[in-house]
Design a protein around this motif. Structure first.
Motif, PDB file in Angstrom:
ATOM      1  N   ILE A  37       0.846  -1.192   0.000  1.00 39.46           N
ATOM      2  CA  ILE A  37       0.000   0.000   0.000  1.00 39.46           C
ATOM      3  C   ILE A  37       0.884   1.245   0.000  1.00 39.46           C
ATOM      4  O   ILE A  37       1.837   1.328   0.767  1.00 39.46           O
ATOM      5  N   SER A  38       0.556   2.211  -0.815  1.00 38.98           N
ATOM      6  CA  SER A  38       1.297   3.475  -0.776  1.00 38.98           C
ATOM      7  C   SER A  38       1.048   4.182   0.544  1.00 38.98           C
ATOM      8  O   SER A  38      -0.075   4.200   1.053  1.00 38.98           O
ATOM      9  N   HIS A  39       2.105   4.787   1.085  1.00 38.18           N
ATOM     10  CA  HIS A  39       1.927   5.534   2.331  1.00 38.18           C
ATOM     11  C   HIS A  39       1.165   6.831   2.088  1.00 38.18           C
ATOM     12  O   HIS A  39       0.802   7.514   3.026  1.00 38.18           O
ATOM     13  N   ARG A  40       0.962   7.170   0.810  1.00 36.98           N
ATOM     14  CA  ARG A  40       0.159   8.368   0.491  1.00 36.98           C
ATOM     15  C   ARG A  40      -1.291   7.994   0.179  1.00 36.98           C
ATOM     16  O   ARG A  40      -2.104   8.863  -0.113  1.00 36.98           O
ATOM     17  N   ALA A  41      -1.613   6.705   0.198  1.00 40.21           N
ATOM     18  CA  ALA A  41      -2.976   6.272  -0.101  1.00 40.21           C
ATOM     19  C   ALA A  41      -3.908   6.647   1.052  1.00 40.21           C
ATOM     20  O   ALA A  41      -3.496   6.630   2.208  1.00 40.21           O
ATOM     21  N   PRO A  42      -5.150   6.980   0.739  1.00 39.99           N
ATOM     22  CA  PRO A  42      -6.098   7.318   1.812  1.00 39.99           C
ATOM     23  C   PRO A  42      -6.230   6.192   2.836  1.00 39.99           C
ATOM     24  O   PRO A  42      -6.409   6.458   4.029  1.00 39.99           O
ATOM     25  N   GLU A  43      -6.101   4.942   2.386  1.00 42.10           N
ATOM     26  CA  GLU A  43      -6.193   3.806   3.316  1.00 42.10           C
ATOM     27  C   GLU A  43      -5.095   3.881   4.379  1.00 42.10           C
ATOM     28  O   GLU A  43      -5.315   3.520   5.520  1.00 42.10           O
ATOM     29  N   PHE A  44      -3.900   4.295   3.981  1.00 43.75           N
ATOM     30  CA  PHE A  44      -2.852   4.372   5.002  1.00 43.75           C
ATOM     31  C   PHE A  44      -2.983   5.645   5.834  1.00 43.75           C
ATOM     32  O   PHE A  44      -2.696   5.633   7.036  1.00 43.75           O
ATOM     33  N   GLU A  45      -3.410   6.712   5.215  1.00 38.57           N
ATOM     34  CA  GLU A  45      -3.669   7.932   5.999  1.00 38.57           C
ATOM     35  C   GLU A  45      -4.637   7.636   7.147  1.00 38.57           C
ATOM     36  O   GLU A  45      -4.470   8.135   8.263  1.00 38.57           O
ATOM     37  N   ALA A  46      -5.630   6.797   6.849  1.00 39.20           N
ATOM     38  CA  ALA A  46      -6.601   6.442   7.889  1.00 39.20           C
ATOM     39  C   ALA A  46      -5.922   5.675   9.023  1.00 39.20           C
ATOM     40  O   ALA A  46      -6.254   5.849  10.197  1.00 39.20           O
ATOM     41  N   VAL A  47      -4.962   4.822   8.665  1.00 39.96           N
ATOM     42  CA  VAL A  47      -4.218   4.073   9.682  1.00 39.96           C
ATOM     43  C   VAL A  47      -3.416   5.037  10.561  1.00 39.96           C
ATOM     44  O   VAL A  47      -3.423   4.948  11.794  1.00 39.96           O
ATOM     45  N   MET A  48      -2.739   5.960   9.926  1.00 42.88           N
ATOM     46  CA  MET A  48      -1.920   6.920  10.674  1.00 42.88           C
ATOM     47  C   MET A  48      -2.823   7.769  11.580  1.00 42.88           C
ATOM     48  O   MET A  48      -2.507   7.975  12.758  1.00 42.88           O
ATOM     49  N   ASP A  49      -3.932   8.245  11.031  1.00 41.54           N
ATOM     50  CA  ASP A  49      -4.853   9.065  11.829  1.00 41.54           C
ATOM     51  C   ASP A  49      -5.377   8.295  13.037  1.00 41.54           C
ATOM     52  O   ASP A  49      -5.418   8.820  14.149  1.00 41.54           O
ATOM     53  N   GLU A  50      -5.790   7.069  12.796  1.00 42.58           N
ATOM     54  CA  GLU A  50      -6.334   6.280  13.909  1.00 42.58           C
ATOM     55  C   GLU A  50      -5.254   5.995  14.953  1.00 42.58           C
ATOM     56  O   GLU A  50      -5.521   6.037  16.163  1.00 42.58           O
ATOM     57  N   SER A  51      -4.041   5.728  14.503  1.00 44.04           N
ATOM     58  CA  SER A  51      -2.940   5.466  15.441  1.00 44.04           C
ATOM     59  C   SER A  51      -2.706   6.674  16.345  1.00 44.04           C
ATOM     60  O   SER A  51      -2.592   6.548  17.572  1.00 44.04           O
ATOM     61  N   ASN A 232       8.862  11.313   5.019  1.00 47.21           N
ATOM     62  CA  ASN A 232       9.324  10.309   4.049  1.00 47.21           C
ATOM     63  C   ASN A 232       8.527   9.027   4.272  1.00 47.21           C
ATOM     64  O   ASN A 232       7.563   9.014   5.038  1.00 47.21           O
ATOM     65  N   THR A 233       8.897   7.957   3.601  1.00 47.03           N
ATOM     66  CA  THR A 233       8.114   6.730   3.721  1.00 47.03           C
ATOM     67  C   THR A 233       8.198   6.192   5.147  1.00 47.03           C
ATOM     68  O   THR A 233       9.287   5.875   5.627  1.00 47.03           O
ATOM     69  N   PRO A 234       7.080   6.096   5.826  1.00 47.06           N
ATOM     70  CA  PRO A 234       7.102   5.609   7.211  1.00 47.06           C
ATOM     71  C   PRO A 234       7.149   4.078   7.228  1.00 47.06           C
ATOM     72  O   PRO A 234       6.923   3.429   6.206  1.00 47.06           O
ATOM     73  N   PRO A 235       7.442   3.496   8.392  1.00 42.70           N
ATOM     74  CA  PRO A 235       7.433   2.033   8.512  1.00 42.70           C
ATOM     75  C   PRO A 235       5.989   1.537   8.595  1.00 42.70           C
ATOM     76  O   PRO A 235       5.443   1.332   9.679  1.00 42.70           O
ATOM     77  N   VAL A 236       5.391   1.374   7.433  1.00 46.93           N
ATOM     78  CA  VAL A 236       3.944   1.158   7.303  1.00 46.93           C
ATOM     79  C   VAL A 236       3.444   0.000   8.175  1.00 46.93           C
ATOM     80  O   VAL A 236       2.496   0.147   8.947  1.00 46.93           O
ATOM     81  N   PHE A 237       4.082  -1.150   8.032  1.00 46.64           N
ATOM     82  CA  PHE A 237       3.589  -2.338   8.737  1.00 46.64           C
ATOM     83  C   PHE A 237       3.712  -2.195  10.258  1.00 46.64           C
ATOM     84  O   PHE A 237       2.809  -2.598  10.997  1.00 46.64           O
TER      85      PHE A 237
END
Ligand SMILES: Cc1ncc(COP(=O)(O)O)c(C=O)c1O
Ligand SMILES: Cc1ncc(COP(=O)(O)O)c(C=O)c1O
Ligand SMILES: [Mg+2]
Ligand SMILES: [Mg+2]
Ligand SMILES: [Mg+2]
Ligand SMILES: [Mg+2]
Lengths: 355, 355
Positions: A37-51, A232-237
């Protein structure tokens, strides 16, 4: 059956492993792996926001703080803290309670002066110093809230005339804290927050940009704060799995509930250590950590056979750190009290055999 | 069916996802999750050793180089390179081929002088400058081997009188390289190496400690090399998954085989871009990247409808970067040529509808 008493990376809840494992195949029903998943994708933004939101909720973070998920572990924070908060020629006050505090001090010396306000080094860090003064002109006061290696915990934080910075790597989310007492808190994730590869930073916004230094972008909290940890690219997983773990924590009742359970787990284990004639604790009782329980055998010849028996019974990671010796049972949030009871049973079994 | 053309984090082989997912539940039959394994455990040491070994084997790394797995992404390397290699008052030579090269230069300026030997900025980075001289007294020469955003690739590296440093974040393991031509290579993992959260560094040992600077430990290559990337807790899962991916790469026939397949994939796509009257490439043909294929529509009004159609057909991540516009199809190692054919079909379908 395995009981993971490892000091970190360490046990996380089984359901977090299960959900993380699923997301590696199919993240949120997208048909894509969380790893692609791109770290710029809305799906990951939602993960970051929720975290970020879960951290704020679980720790009651007041407004005026930034919550950052960065790379480099707590060890990079040892340098980022002084790089950002300690101006040329200023002094930072450090409480020396163990190996991690010492490493933090060593890095700070590259940026300014370090004043050790107190140290328990002379006793191999078996207690937390309590009588000390923090100079009112220090840039900040730094303490380690839980000493992973030596098994001591700061049960009460000092009143400080200057911003308090704390390395909470091994006890964040295990106990209630008043975030407003701190200017900055950092914690490598790999104990109670999530897998290795990410470090959590809570920083009071008014402290940002204070050192006046021109910093490498990646060392500058302000840049990370302005970019919501996506400079920059965060540690997504690692962030995703931390989010799953924070969800679990919330469902379990939050940090207050955890603290109760952790206190009960630690009490059960220390009680056995004290009661059992084979074992003794290494730290001053009032400073004993609820996360890392350090103990040794009264008779050094019992050390190896007890380790062997414990390993046969499925206990993992209980060998003490080389600077303390003996045993260290890390009993983080995700470790069930039943695992503590199992360890207690092995201690009793060993005592019976060696009476 | 989804086709992931994202620029990174990006597609990895399905079997890597499967194996990584399994290891989150049960790592190597240990009954433990890869996420709860100590980084000091022999099981993880084996992972680190195999990862390093595979890098050396796949890239034919000669002796005298250290292979490091670090945190902070390629962006932290932008600073670590000059911090370690550029002494006070020295000059580093940079080739400016895009946004990443520019960011690398910006960070280097904090440590010394930066001389731009050539730049294609005036044409929005549509080509790779070829006529330039590298000053013989520069501390090093820095180039970006593949420009992820602008879609250009350095097909041949210059002969340099000074150590060559290359940011290979988006093409490492996609093509054969002569490691001995380089003093240092770095690459954020999240394209052809593995998931986000780890950066690979290959550094010639004789360059270590050259800047004479006292560095924060975490920024010091020498400390990481001496500690075999275990100075602090490494990003365990990202390294493990990178290892799985390198195993896959080796089984597929290695980097030479990958280069053949990547060249064929890129040729198929550029051929369609050239042939199809709706589309045109954005870069000078001889510098076109085999990893990131950038193209636009001849008629700006076709842009949105083509994006819509492609998305309906399951194409993901093909929107171009805002600094180029149009489209970018990233066709990394793990993307099968059949996905390229599918994109070509959508381009043809669109052309027919809009003839
Ligand atoms: C209290 C404390 N601080 C710092 C560290 C270092 O963390 P990292 O390995 O993430 O750099 C540790 C690691 O165990 C720790 O327990
Ligand atoms: C060529 C290149 N360099 C550097 C970077 C930055 O990498 P990171 O996000 O790991 O810092 C990227 C990211 O896409 C890149 O493509
Ligand atoms: Mg300690
Ligand atoms: Mg006793
Ligand atoms: Mg670029
Ligand atoms: Mg055309």
């Amino acid at each position: 059956m395995k009981y993971n008493f490892g000091a970190g990376p360490c046990i996380l809840p089984q359901e977090v492993f299960k959900q993380a494992s699923e997301a590696v195949l199919n993240f949120n029903g997208t048909g894509l792996s969380i790893l692609e998943i791109s770290h710029r994708a809305p799906e990951f933004e939602a993960v970051m926001d929720e975290s970020v939101h879960l951290v704020k909720e679980l720790l009651n973070v007041p407004s005026g703080y930034s919550v950052l998920f960065l790379q480099g572990g707590a060890s990079l924070q040892f340098s980022m803290v002084p790089a950002n908060l300690l101006a040329e020629g200023q002094t930072a006050a450090y409480l020396d309670t163990g190996a991690w505090a010492s490493k933090a001090m060593k890095e700070a010396k590259l940026f300014g002066n370090v004043q050790v306000v107190a140290s328990s080094k002379e006793s191999n860090y078996t207690y937390i110093p309590k009588d000390y003064e923090i100079p009112a002109d220090a840039a900040y006061f730094h303490c380690t809230s839980n000493n992973t290696i030596f098994g001591t915990e700061l049960f009460s934080f000092p009143k400080t005339p200057v911003p308090m910075v704390s390395d909470m790597s091994s006890d964040i989310f295990s106990r209630e804290i008043n975030v407003e007492d701190f200017g900055l808190i950092y914690a490598g994730a790999q104990k109670n927050l999530g897998p290795a590869g990410v470090v959590l930073v809570l920083v009071k916004d008014e402290l940002l940009g204070k050192s006046g230094r021109k910093l490498p972008s990646m060392l500058d909290y302000k840049i990370h704060a302005d970019n919501k940890s996506l400079y920059n690219t965060p540690p997504v997983f690692s962030i995703y799995t931390a989010m799953l773990n924070l969800r679990w924590l919330k469902a379990k009742g939050g940090v207050g509930q955890m603290e109760k359970e952790n206190t009960a787990k630690a009490a059960a284990l220390y009680e056995e250590i004290d009661r059992n004639p084979i074992f003794k604790g290494t730290c001053q009782p009032e400073d004993r950590s609820r996360m890392n329980v350090c103990f040794v055998t009264e008779n050094p010849e019992h050390e190896k056979p007890f380790l062997k028996l414990a390993e046969e019974r499925g206990m993992i990671g209980i060998k003490g750190h080389r600077s303390v010796g003996g045993f260290r049972a890390s009993i983080y949030n995700a470790l069930p009290i039943t695992s503590v009871y199992s360890l207690v049973e092995v201690m009793q079994e060993f005592a019976q055999k060696n009476a």
